[in-house]
Design an enzyme around this catalytic site. Structure first.
Site, PDB file in Angstrom:
ATOM      1  N   SER A 339      -0.636  -2.101   1.444  1.00 43.89           N
ATOM      2  CA  SER A 339       0.720  -2.421   1.008  1.00 43.89           C
ATOM      3  C   SER A 339       1.728  -2.220   2.123  1.00 43.89           C
ATOM      4  O   SER A 339       1.711  -1.205   2.825  1.00 43.89           O
ATOM      5  CB  SER A 339       1.107  -1.550  -0.189  1.00 43.89           C
ATOM      6  OG  SER A 339       2.446  -1.785  -0.557  1.00 43.89           O
ATOM      7  N   ASP A 340       2.597  -3.211   2.281  1.00 45.99           N
ATOM      8  CA  ASP A 340       3.752  -3.056   3.149  1.00 45.99           C
ATOM      9  C   ASP A 340       4.631  -1.943   2.557  1.00 45.99           C
ATOM     10  O   ASP A 340       4.630  -1.720   1.342  1.00 45.99           O
ATOM     11  CB  ASP A 340       4.508  -4.386   3.195  1.00 45.99           C
ATOM     12  CG  ASP A 340       5.634  -4.378   4.204  1.00 45.99           C
ATOM     13  OD1 ASP A 340       5.465  -3.765   5.261  1.00 45.99           O
ATOM     14  OD2 ASP A 340       6.675  -4.986   3.927  1.00 45.99           O
ATOM     15  N   LYS A 341       5.359  -1.237   3.409  1.00 39.56           N
ATOM     16  CA  LYS A 341       6.205  -0.142   2.914  1.00 39.56           C
ATOM     17  C   LYS A 341       7.598  -0.621   2.513  1.00 39.56           C
ATOM     18  O   LYS A 341       7.986  -0.530   1.351  1.00 39.56           O
ATOM     19  CB  LYS A 341       6.339   0.964   3.976  1.00 39.56           C
ATOM     20  CG  LYS A 341       7.248   2.125   3.531  1.00 39.56           C
ATOM     21  CD  LYS A 341       7.505   3.105   4.657  1.00 39.56           C
ATOM     22  CE  LYS A 341       8.487   2.567   5.680  1.00 39.56           C
ATOM     23  NZ  LYS A 341       9.884   2.494   5.195  1.00 39.56           N
TER      24      LYS A 341
END
Length: 864
Positions: A339-341
């Site tokens: 997941s991208d932050k």
């Protein structure tokens, strides 16, 4: 950084002094000299033309398959070949009605495949839109607007507010520029640039104006590398692989059975009867063709597609748009979610923490001074966060802002002259804590406290702002305090991660932000703290398509990654896939596009760029990741339905094929006519499509295509189904041998026996589905959905009426129909027990095998 590799390649390609020079790293004066350009004159038109021929256009050039090649590709593959063979057989036999139906199914599958293929090219098209169409360049000593595609290394260009950077540059003059490169690198705030820094193609200027010299164009830019990764990313879906394997399995079985049958028939005619004629060859050919038709699951691709399309419809109601149907099935087996932050796990909105007070008496005093040193109309993320932290924003109306000095990378602070409602004047400033300390010149103890505070905040992932005030026109300053800032996690992120973990899905954070920020976010979300900086994990010149095993192992063990670039994200996904994982990837920027396309289920989050949406298989329209868990549940339901259908279809196909061959060899009897085989295909498969609506339990763990297990269970059920069918055929032969004894059944000749076998395969086939749709006894919940029950019931009634009234098949008596139905129901219980015993045995063998692997220390593939 890996990005430097392409500037070396650019430099090495040049003749003259630039050869072998890393144009990203060397002093800017050396860059200008190496590229043979004078910053105040630019290139000459003739030199620019010569370099354009040498280096090519400043554009993304992608090799694309022709439409004809894409269309042709939709008719290639084991299942496609089998369906095409069925169409040819129907045409040879003159069964044009069957031919039309089969060709219709073939075209339906091809149209779906072509649509998916065309969707896959959207990512590159969207990437191209992110390039600047024009550029302001200095040529022959004059500034002018030119087509950005004609820029070459050595061109001098000007960038200003709102402009897309047209190529990779080294900045050579100007005060400063704030450039938003978040879509490329994932950094959550615009980056302040000064002379000597690099500006990436495709990034956007948010403040300031500077001039730079082009060091990379087209595919040799940071942006171009991303485009190349997108063009090369992607993998064949596991559903496609499964259909290939199933098709190959059925083809092998059909060929072996056909060979046995042909050998027997030839031996019988030439050796036993010693009477070979042309008609015998045609009869053998007809047997082979009938067997071929029986072996082909013509509706399998359609059932797969319809089941996944209905799943996509269900997900759309939960604000998730599916752009690649196969991704739904992939999501069922996903065991790692990367997941991208920023904006996905976090709100992408800077918030202030509790101010650290120095000279100020109250927290709001520091925040008010910081707000007065901001300009809300600039929509700067830091200014917005400070102003929104005021307990009463109306308090700003009591002050009038005079001269305002915006942030620049030299002073590293803003400043504003303020007049309050009583006419008193003062000056406020906010910026980097060290810059504010240098401005205020506090006592050593205060300066040390600021340093310790900033280091502590940085260690916990917080950014820090210093705030100061002067009441004497800037001659002396009072250091009011420190404002900590952080991009807070979304309210639902921690729960979403917890639920994903409970489903057997590990969540790894991937961000372009600093390691400390990533670790603090991970701590707040309850994730692991093993966050690896990309520079530590990846060698500078590593090929992202071939990650060394030791690095792949480190990637697998890590909880997240910081300071990543596009090729890092792509390499992370590839490495995890090479380790046997099914990977879902979320993202929103151009930098995410290669990894999104490579992932088994790329997911573009709400607000994603066109490039990210084009590369993704699943597009979320609501903020956050909470819908991911719904997608996982829906995918596992769909996978259960597809698996149920596959076991049913393979078992039934084997039943029909073996029945035809065995009865031909053992009894010299053809149990089904060609029209019966086609009717079987239609009456069994078309209503079975309603399995897409079936009530299916959700697996607690990721599930995958375990082909040996699936084909093994199918083969066992197929074997017992052959016993069931052949047993009824022997009973029918016994009845035919003494028709007067069994006169009440009305079975008088072999054509009626063919109808009996036709009815048994319809009834037994449908009852078999009730066994394959659940891993428990068929009479236990979850019960089949109403559409499935009604469709199968309607088909059973139709088949009974066809057999009773002689529609397309010879009529048989009602007594015989009742006997067939009772026989099929009894066997349903037997097959249910066989399924349960077989699964228990297979699971026991698998568990023992995994234990033995664990004992000898060999790695286990995740979730079987």
């Amino acid at each position: 950084m890996a990005a430097s590799a392409r500037t070396q390649a650019t430099a090495a390609a040049e003749s003259g002094p630039a050869a072998g020079i890393d144009l990203e790293k060397v002093p800017v004066e050396q860059v200008v000299a190496a590229l043979g350009v004078e910053p105040d004159k630019g290139l000459s038109g003739a030199e620019a033309k010569d370099r354009l021929e040498r280096y090519g256009p400043n554009a993304i050039v992608a090799k694309e398959k022709s439409l004809a090649a894409k269309v042709l590709g939709c008719f290639v593959g084991p299942i496609a070949f089998m369906i095409e063979a069925a169409a040819v057989v129907s045409a040879i036999l003159g069964h044009w009605q069957d031919f039309v139906i089969i060709v219709g199914l073939l075209l339906f599958n091809a149209v779906l495949d072509l649509w998916q293929d065309l969707k896959a090219s959207n990512a590159l098209a969207a990437l191209k839109k992110g390039l600047a169409p024009e550029a302001t360049a200095l040529r022959d000593g004059k500034w002018g607007t030119i087509d950005a595609a004609t820029l070459v290394p050595g061109d001098v260009v000007r960038i200003r507010l709102g402009v897309i950077v047209p190529a990779d540059l080294r900045l050579v003059s100007g005060d400063f520029a704030a450039i938003d490169q978040s879509a490329l690198t994932g950094e959550s705030l615009p980056v302040a640039k000064k002379v000597g820094d690099e500006a990436y193609s495709g990034s956007v200027v948010k403040q300031g104006e500077m001039e730079g010299v082009v060091i990379g164009t087209g595919g040799n830019t940071f942006f171009g590398r991303t485009a190349k990764l997108v063009a090369g990313a992607g993998a064949v879906s596991h559903a496609q692989k499964a259909m290939f394997q199933i098709g190959n399995f059925l083809i092998v079985v059909a060929v072996v059975l056909a060979a046995i049958m042909v050998a027997f028939r030839v031996y019988h005619v030439m050796v036993v009867a010693n009477d070979w004629q042309a008609a015998d060859a045609l009869n053998i050919l007809q047997f082979v063709l009938i067997l071929l038709v029986a072996s082909i699951p013509v509706a399998m691709p359609a059932v797969f597609s319809i089941t996944m399309a209905l799943g996509a419809l269900a997900l759309s109601k939960e604000q998730a748009i599916v752009s690649r149907l196969a991704a739904i099935e992939e999501m069922a087996g996903v065991d790692i979610l990367c997941s991208d932050k920023t904006g996905t796990l976090t709100k992408n909105q800077l918030k202030l923490g509790e101010p650290i007070l120095l000279a100020a008496k109250a927290p709001q005093e520091v925040i008010l001074a910081g707000a007065l040193a901001s300009k809300i109309e600039d929509r700067d993320a830091i200014d917005t966060a400070v102003i929104e932290a005021l307990s009463d924003q109306a308090a700003l109306k009591a002050y009038r802002q005079g001269k305002f000095v915006p942030f620049d990378p030299v002073t590293k602070r803003t400043a504003a002259e303020i007049t309050d409602d009583q006419g008193r004047q003062f000056t406020v400033s906010k910026g980097a804590p060290q810059a504010i300390v240098d401005l205020a010149k506090p006592e050593a103890a205060v300066a040390d406290k600021v340093k310790e505070t900033v280091e502590d905040l940085a260690g916990r992932g917080f950014r820090a702002l210093g705030v100061a005030r002067s009441d004497d026109g800037g001659r002396s300053w009072s250091l009011l305090g420190i404002l900590p800032m952080f991009d807070p996690p979304r309210d639902d992120s921690a729960e979403t991660i917890r639920q994903a973990n409970a489903k057997g899905v590990a969540v790894k954070m991937i961000t372009g932000d600093d390691t400390a920020i990533a670790r603090e976010t991970a701590r707040q979300l309850g994730m692991g703290a093993n966050i690896i900086p990309a520079s530590d994990a990846f060698p500078k010149d590593m090929d992202p398509n071939n990650v060394p095993p030791e690095i792949a192992l480190a990637i697998e063990r890590a909880d997240g990654f910081a300071r990543v670039f596009p090729e890092h994200k792509y390499a992370i996904v590839k490495a995890l896939q090479a380790r046997g994982h099914l990977v879902a990837m979320t993202g929103d920027g151009v930098n995410d596009a290669p990894a999104l396309k490579q992932a088994d289920c790329g997911t573009a989050v709400s607000g994603a760029t066109d490039a990210a949406r084009g590369a993704a298989a699943l597009i979320l329209t609501a903020p956050g990741l909470s819908v991911i868990n719904s997608a996982i549940d829906e995918a596992r339901r769909i996978f259960g339905r597809i698996t149920s259908y596959t076991i049913y279809r393979v078992a039934l196909t084997m039943d029909i094929m073996f029945l035809v061959v065995l009865s031909s060899i053992v009894l010299d009897f053809q149990p089904l006519t060609a029209i019966m085989i086609v009717l079987l295909s239609l009456l069994n498969d078309i209503p079975i499509m309603t399995i897409a609506y079936d009530n299916t339990p959700v697996s607690e763990r990721p599930i995958r295509w375990k082909m040996p297990r699936l084909l093994g269970i199918s083969a066992v059920l197929g074997f017992f189904s052959v016993v069931q069918s052949f047993g009824l055929l022997l009973i029918g032969m016994e009845i035919l041998s003494e028709p007067t004894r069994f006169a009440a059944l009305g079975l008088t000749d072999q054509s009626h026996l063919q109808t009996v076998m036709f009815l048994q395969l319809i009834a037994g086939g449908h009852l078999l589905l009730f066994i394959t749709r659940t891993e428990r006894w068929f009479f236990l919940p979850p019960f089949p959905a109403s559409p499935l029950v009604l469709a199968l019931l309607a088909t059973q009634v139709l088949a009974i009426l066809m057999c009773a009234f002689g529609w397309l098949v010879p009529a048989i008596s009602w007594n015989m129909i009742v006997l067939v139905m009772v026989y099929s129901i009894v066997w349903m219980v037997v097959l249910g027990a066989v399924r349960l015993v077989t699964e228990r045995f297979v699971d026991f063998r698998t568990a023992r095998h995994r234990r033995s692997l664990a004992l000898v220390g060999q790695p286990l593939m995740p979730h079987g």
